[in-house]
Structures are given as C-alpha cells and as structure tokens.
Design an enzyme around this catalytic site. Structure first.
Site, PDB file in Angstrom:
ATOM      1  N   HIS A 189       0.870  -1.366  -0.008  1.00 42.52           N
ATOM      2  CA  HIS A 189      -0.030  -0.050   0.048  1.00 42.52           C
ATOM      3  C   HIS A 189       0.826   1.223   0.092  1.00 42.52           C
ATOM      4  O   HIS A 189       0.773   2.332  -0.754  1.00 42.52           O
ATOM      5  CB  HIS A 189      -0.966   0.010   1.147  1.00 42.52           C
ATOM      6  CG  HIS A 189      -1.913   1.164   1.176  1.00 42.52           C
ATOM      7  ND1 HIS A 189      -3.075   1.226   1.123  1.00 42.52           N
ATOM      8  CD2 HIS A 189      -1.545   2.385   1.599  1.00 42.52           C
ATOM      9  CE1 HIS A 189      -3.718   2.255   1.360  1.00 42.52           C
ATOM     10  NE2 HIS A 189      -2.824   3.149   1.744  1.00 42.52           N
ATOM     11  N   GLU A 190       1.797   1.311   0.675  1.00 42.16           N
ATOM     12  CA  GLU A 190       2.716   2.417   1.141  1.00 42.16           C
ATOM     13  C   GLU A 190       3.598   2.677  -0.249  1.00 42.16           C
ATOM     14  O   GLU A 190       3.828   3.817  -0.537  1.00 42.16           O
ATOM     15  CB  GLU A 190       3.299   2.454   2.281  1.00 42.16           C
ATOM     16  CG  GLU A 190       2.601   2.437   3.590  1.00 42.16           C
ATOM     17  CD  GLU A 190       1.567   3.579   3.819  1.00 42.16           C
ATOM     18  OE1 GLU A 190       1.669   4.443   3.285  1.00 42.16           O
ATOM     19  OE2 GLU A 190       0.429   3.214   4.269  1.00 42.16           O
TER      20      GLU A 190
END
Length: 175
Positions: A78-79
């Site tokens: 996600h990051e």
C-alpha cells in the site's frame, strides 16, 4: 499478539521477497526513485493505523498494530503505491484531490479490499464490495489530512474517482 519493533522490522525485510513488493521496488528504481532497505522502518504509532509514507523520510510500519506477515506485506505494498505516486506524479500533498487519488489507487491496487480481507473485517457483502471498501477506506484516511476537512474529503474523492480508480500504473491491470 502484536509485534515488537524488532520483530516487525524483520517482517518488513521478509516482505521484500513478496512478488508485488519486488515488482513495485523495481518500478520505483526504473523511475529513478530507488528505495533501499533503510527506507522502511518499524515504529510504534500513537494513532490506530497500519503504516504511512512520510515524504523525504520513508515508509513507517506500525509494529504495535501488526500481528502477521501478510499484514506487513499489505502495508508495504500500500505504502509503495503512495511512494510510486509521489515519485511519478509529483503529488501536491496539500491538495485534497491529490491525496484522494493516491489513496484510491493504494487501496484499489494493493489488495486491501480483497473480499477475504473484508470478510475478516466483518463486511459481508458479496457483490460490489471492492469499490465500496475503497471508498470507505479512502474517506477514513483522507479525513485525517488538514486539507481534507469536512465535505472536502468526499467531494475530492468523488471528483477524481473515475480517473484514479481506473489508473493501474505501474501494473498493467488491477492485481
């Protein structure tokens, strides 16, 4: 049982073997934004969150909310999508629409809203769950930003939804 920072840091390093993490790191390298192992750090977080990207510093994974390797993998993926967006699209982190767009992309492309994850969270919808989940998670996330107060969060998300939800870069299609 939540992990210590040391245990979480080891899990972060193990996530580097995950195919999607490897793919994203390779794409970042090709885009001129290589991220080495020191770019990722396990931290203790005061807010209930899994992790975050801090511009100019790196990716932080909240060890006090991590229990399993799969959770760490998801946070890193996600990051890394945020990192990709920052690198390639040159995001303006004070613009709510930019923040909404990267959150839409990260939630959609990372697998955060896979139906099994949603079932584990207690959301039992079988059809149409993925975009509904993305919307819910985007609003939760962007509402924390100063530039997305009140109606600005939802309005910004709706304004960029179609373009950002359908933008699958650096993937050919949504994983």
């Amino acid at each position: 049982m939540v992990k210590t920072k040391e245990e979480c840091q080891a899990m972060i390093h193990k996530s580097f073997q995950h195919p999607t993490v490897r793919f994203l790191r390779e794409r970042l390298d090709k885009a001129g934004c290589a991220v080495g192992a020191k770019f990722f750090k396990a931290v203790t977080c005061n807010q209930k969150r899994a992790g975050y990207y801090e511009r100019g510093v790196g990716v932080k994974v909240c060890s006090n909310y991590m229990r399993f390797q799969d959770e760490v993998n998801q946070v890193v993926i996600h990051e890394l999508i945020h990192v990709f967006d920052h690198c390639v699209a040159m995001l303006d982190w004070s613009d709510c629409a930019h923040i909404a767009c990267t959150e839409i992309r990260a939630n959609h492309l990372s697998g955060d809203c896979h139906y099994m994850r949603e079932l584990l969270r207690g959301f039992m919808k079988l059809q149409g769950h993925e975009p509904e989940c993305v919307r819910r998670r985007v609003l939760q996330s962007i509402s924390r930003h100063r530039s997305c107060v009140g109606h600005a969060a939802k309005d910004s998300m709706e304004a960029v939804w179609d373009i950002c939800y359908n933008d699958t870069k650096p993937f050919d299609t949504a994983p």
